[in-house]
Write a protein that holds these residues in place. Structure first.
Motif, PDB file in Angstrom:
ATOM      1  N   ARG A  16       0.838  -1.215   0.000  1.00 60.75           N
ATOM      2  CA  ARG A  16       0.000   0.000   0.000  1.00 60.75           C
ATOM      3  C   ARG A  16       0.865   1.254   0.000  1.00 60.75           C
ATOM      4  O   ARG A  16       0.559   2.220  -0.717  1.00 60.75           O
ATOM      5  N   CYS A  19       2.496   1.717  -3.433  1.00 62.62           N
ATOM      6  CA  CYS A  19       1.512   2.186  -4.415  1.00 62.62           C
ATOM      7  C   CYS A  19       1.126   3.645  -4.181  1.00 62.62           C
ATOM      8  O   CYS A  19       0.879   4.377  -5.146  1.00 62.62           O
ATOM      9  N   SER A  24      -0.554   3.665  -8.503  1.00 64.32           N
ATOM     10  CA  SER A  24      -1.167   2.340  -8.556  1.00 64.32           C
ATOM     11  C   SER A  24      -0.915   1.616  -9.877  1.00 64.32           C
ATOM     12  O   SER A  24      -1.143   0.415  -9.971  1.00 64.32           O
ATOM     13  N   CYS A  29       4.509  -1.021  -7.773  1.00 68.72           N
ATOM     14  CA  CYS A  29       3.251  -1.368  -7.110  1.00 68.72           C
ATOM     15  C   CYS A  29       2.841  -2.794  -7.472  1.00 68.72           C
ATOM     16  O   CYS A  29       2.473  -3.581  -6.600  1.00 68.72           O
ATOM     17  N   TRP A  33       2.511  -6.086  -4.862  1.00 70.43           N
ATOM     18  CA  TRP A  33       1.309  -6.914  -4.704  1.00 70.43           C
ATOM     19  C   TRP A  33       1.561  -8.356  -5.127  1.00 70.43           C
ATOM     20  O   TRP A  33       0.953  -9.286  -4.591  1.00 70.43           O
TER      21      TRP A  33
END
Length: 73
Positions: A16, A19, A24, A29, A33
């Motif tokens: 988070r 990002c 994003s 990013c 993830w």
């Protein structure tokens, strides 16, 4: 198992933050993830691991027992 869950939570928080900083749609990013997804997959595999039956447990403790011999073709 709780150790891997803590690591997932840490990686999720880090993703988070990455990002928020890089956007994003950035590669950073996406990579962050991906790391979270890999940890979640490992946690899933650990939950699905097959438990040993009584013979397997016995053979772990007594590998030289006649019942535990393995023969090659």
């Amino acid at each position: 198992m709780s150790n891997i869950q803590e690591k997932i939570d840490q990686e999720r928080d880090q993703a988070r933050q990455v990002c928020d900083v890089s956007g994003s749609n950035s590669k950073e990013c996406a990579a962050a993830w991906d790391a979270v997804e890999e940890l979640q997959a490992e946690a899933s595999h650990q939950r699905q691991s097959k438990k040993k039956n009584s013979l397997e447990l016995y053979c772990d403790d007594n590998p030289d027992a006649a019942e535990c011999r393995l023969y090659e073709d």
